[in-house]
Design a protein around this motif. Structure first.
Motif, mmCIF file in Angstrom:
data_model
loop_
_atom_site.group_PDB
_atom_site.id
_atom_site.type_symbol
_atom_site.label_atom_id
_atom_site.label_comp_id
_atom_site.label_asym_id
_atom_site.label_seq_id
_atom_site.Cartn_x
_atom_site.Cartn_y
_atom_site.Cartn_z
ATOM 1 N N LEU A 27 0.594 -1.377 0.088
ATOM 2 C CA LEU A 27 -0.140 0.099 0.412
ATOM 3 C C LEU A 27 0.547 1.637 0.273
ATOM 4 O O LEU A 27 0.409 2.198 -0.863
ATOM 5 N N LEU A 28 1.845 1.522 0.804
ATOM 6 C CA LEU A 28 3.042 2.651 0.759
ATOM 7 C C LEU A 28 3.996 2.722 -0.441
ATOM 8 O O LEU A 28 3.872 4.226 -0.960
ATOM 9 N N ASN A 29 3.303 1.163 -1.339
ATOM 10 C CA ASN A 29 4.516 1.954 -2.553
ATOM 11 C C ASN A 29 3.624 2.156 -3.340
ATOM 12 O O ASN A 29 3.963 3.076 -4.548
ATOM 13 N N LEU A 30 2.497 1.360 -3.424
ATOM 14 C CA LEU A 30 1.326 2.418 -4.372
ATOM 15 C C LEU A 30 0.871 3.749 -3.866
ATOM 16 O O LEU A 30 0.864 4.768 -5.110
ATOM 17 N N VAL A 31 0.543 4.074 -2.702
ATOM 18 C CA VAL A 31 0.737 5.602 -2.584
ATOM 19 C C VAL A 31 1.952 6.648 -3.009
ATOM 20 O O VAL A 31 1.826 7.501 -3.994
ATOM 21 N N ASN A 36 3.714 10.607 -7.175
ATOM 22 C CA ASN A 36 4.581 10.839 -7.807
ATOM 23 C C ASN A 36 4.666 10.200 -9.268
ATOM 24 O O ASN A 36 5.546 11.023 -10.159
ATOM 25 N N THR A 37 3.273 9.930 -10.272
ATOM 26 C CA THR A 37 3.552 10.119 -11.586
ATOM 27 C C THR A 37 3.006 11.528 -11.992
ATOM 28 O O THR A 37 2.491 12.309 -11.594
ATOM 29 N N ARG A 95 -4.470 8.388 -10.479
ATOM 30 C CA ARG A 95 -3.181 9.037 -9.639
ATOM 31 C C ARG A 95 -4.214 9.116 -8.133
ATOM 32 O O ARG A 95 -5.285 9.505 -8.135
ATOM 33 N N ILE A 96 -3.371 9.652 -7.740
ATOM 34 C CA ILE A 96 -3.435 10.785 -6.084
ATOM 35 C C ILE A 96 -3.779 12.056 -6.107
ATOM 36 O O ILE A 96 -2.744 12.580 -7.832
ATOM 37 N N ASP A 97 -5.230 12.408 -6.165
ATOM 38 C CA ASP A 97 -5.009 14.533 -6.238
ATOM 39 C C ASP A 97 -4.161 15.050 -5.117
ATOM 40 O O ASP A 97 -4.585 15.021 -3.763
ATOM 41 N N GLN A 98 -3.936 15.445 -5.528
ATOM 42 C CA GLN A 98 -2.506 16.001 -4.285
ATOM 43 C C GLN A 98 -3.420 17.378 -4.588
ATOM 44 O O GLN A 98 -2.357 17.600 -3.100
#
Length: 373
Positions: A27-31, A36-37, A95-98
């Motif tokens: 999970l941490l690696n996925l975050v 960072n993408t 992606r994660i919404d920054q």
């Protein structure tokens, strides 16, 4: 740790052996990858570039793993969003919404930073010291400024280091497990083994206290943690007892004795923490304290109004002479103890000792208070 979702990184990852990471590490690696993408990562990019997903034995297993991890991150409040990758395919990216994930700018008032600085002092003798120091440096670098000196004055001297017993006791309270330790009694110095059910920990009058049920005496008890002589050993099963509802101040009050009152003179708009529990001395009773107040420069000996100018006279409740004197000394020149005499004398003793160490501002406060004694 950083993850590069570029084709070269994907190729290198796909040829690497299975990492066998546990779900938390995955999970941490996925975050990290989705933060960072540059745009978004497709499922295939996640599978080949993020450590942990290459362990999936089949496409179906990977799908289940990835969907479960996405749901977990969203449940934790991490905004994983789905976007189109563009081009000639309908493949989705992630992606994660920054904007939603990043913390807002930190804007602390001097008083709020002062409270954090005071809390950090509790842990100066613990393994968290390095992390706490770094956090305080970052807060000040972010523009929060220096902590308000008056927000800390009178508070910082009032609480001693918590000691090694704190961690095991908090762990035992959370799990509701009994503990055993050796304790030195205050009345005769005898060291005895105690078997207790810990309920709560609180800081009062310059020290930390454990409120608990003493199994040997079959009664509630309060123990000062600085008198614990041995390592605290956690014993018994989880959930061995229930913590009752009780008033912390009432239980500590029975252990500390009766509430007494001190009369102090305080500069206007100073000593906010002390004022919060104090009450003004009635106007008709202020005259009795005029002789002990430092007079403004140029005021005559018979100028009673001048005696009171620039001071608020307050009545402050306290239980511990040492704790009251320590708090009063912490305010330096902003506060003068008027009565009772034992608190006044102990405060002056502390100020004099501080002055001997070269604290010039505190020396001035000591001379000021002593000049009217």
């Amino acid at each position: 740790m950083s993850i590069d979702p570029s084709p070269s990184a994907q190729s290198a990852s796909s040829s690497a052996p299975s990492s066998g990471l546990n779900p938390a590490e995955r999970l941490l690696n996925l975050v990290i990858a989705l933060v960072n993408t540059n745009a978004a990562m497709t499922k295939q990019q996640v599978r080949t570039a993020v450590a942990g997903y290459a362990d999936a034995p089949s496409d179906e297993a990977f799908e289940r793993m990835f969907e479960r991890d996405k749901d977990m991150l969203r449940a934790l409040g991490i905004p994983v969003v789905t976007v189109g990758t563009g081009g000639h395919t309908d493949e989705l990216g992630y992606r994660i919404d920054q904007d939603a994930y990043a913390l807002p700018p930190i804007d602390l008032t001097p008083a709020e930073l002062g409270v954090l600085s005071l809390a950090a002092q509790f842990w100066q003798d613990k393994t968290l010291q390095t992390d706490i120091n770094r956090a305080m440096v970052k807060l000040r670098a972010a523009g929060a400024g220096d902590p308000s000196a008056d927000a800390l004055a009178g508070l910082a001297p009032s609480v001693r280091a918590v000691g090694d017993a704190y961690g095991p006791l908090m762990e035992a309270i959370e799990a509701r497990r009994t503990v055993t330790f050796s304790y030195r009694a205050a009345y005769n110095g005898a060291v005895l083994t105690r078997h207790v059910e810990p309920w709560r920990i609180a800081a009062r009058d310059g020290g930390w206290y454990l409120m608990c049920f003493d199994r040997d005496r079959q009664a509630p008890r309060v123990f000062r943690m600085s008198r614990i002589e041995s390592r605290v050993r956690i014993t018994g099963p989880v959930g061995a007892y229930e913590i009752p509802d009780f008033e912390t101040d009432v239980m500590l009050g029975k252990a500390h004795g009766e509430v007494r009152s001190a009369v102090v003179a305080v500069r206007p708009e100073r000593a906010g923490a002390l004022r919060a529990r104090a009450k003004p001395v009635p106007e008709g009773e202020r005259e009795a304290y005029g002789e002990r107040l430092p007079r403004p420069v140029g005021a005559s000996a018979g100028d009673r109004e001048g005696d009171h100018a620039g001071w608020d006279i307050l009545e402050v409740p306290y239980r511990s002479l040492s704790g009251m004197a320590s708090e009063a000394a912490g305010y330096g020149a902003a506060l003068v103890v008027l009565e009772p005499e034992p608190v006044r004398n102990e405060t002056l003793r502390r100020l004099t000792a501080a002055a001997a160490l070269g604290a010039g501002s505190v020396a001035g406060a000591g001379a000021q208070g002593a000049s009217r004694g």
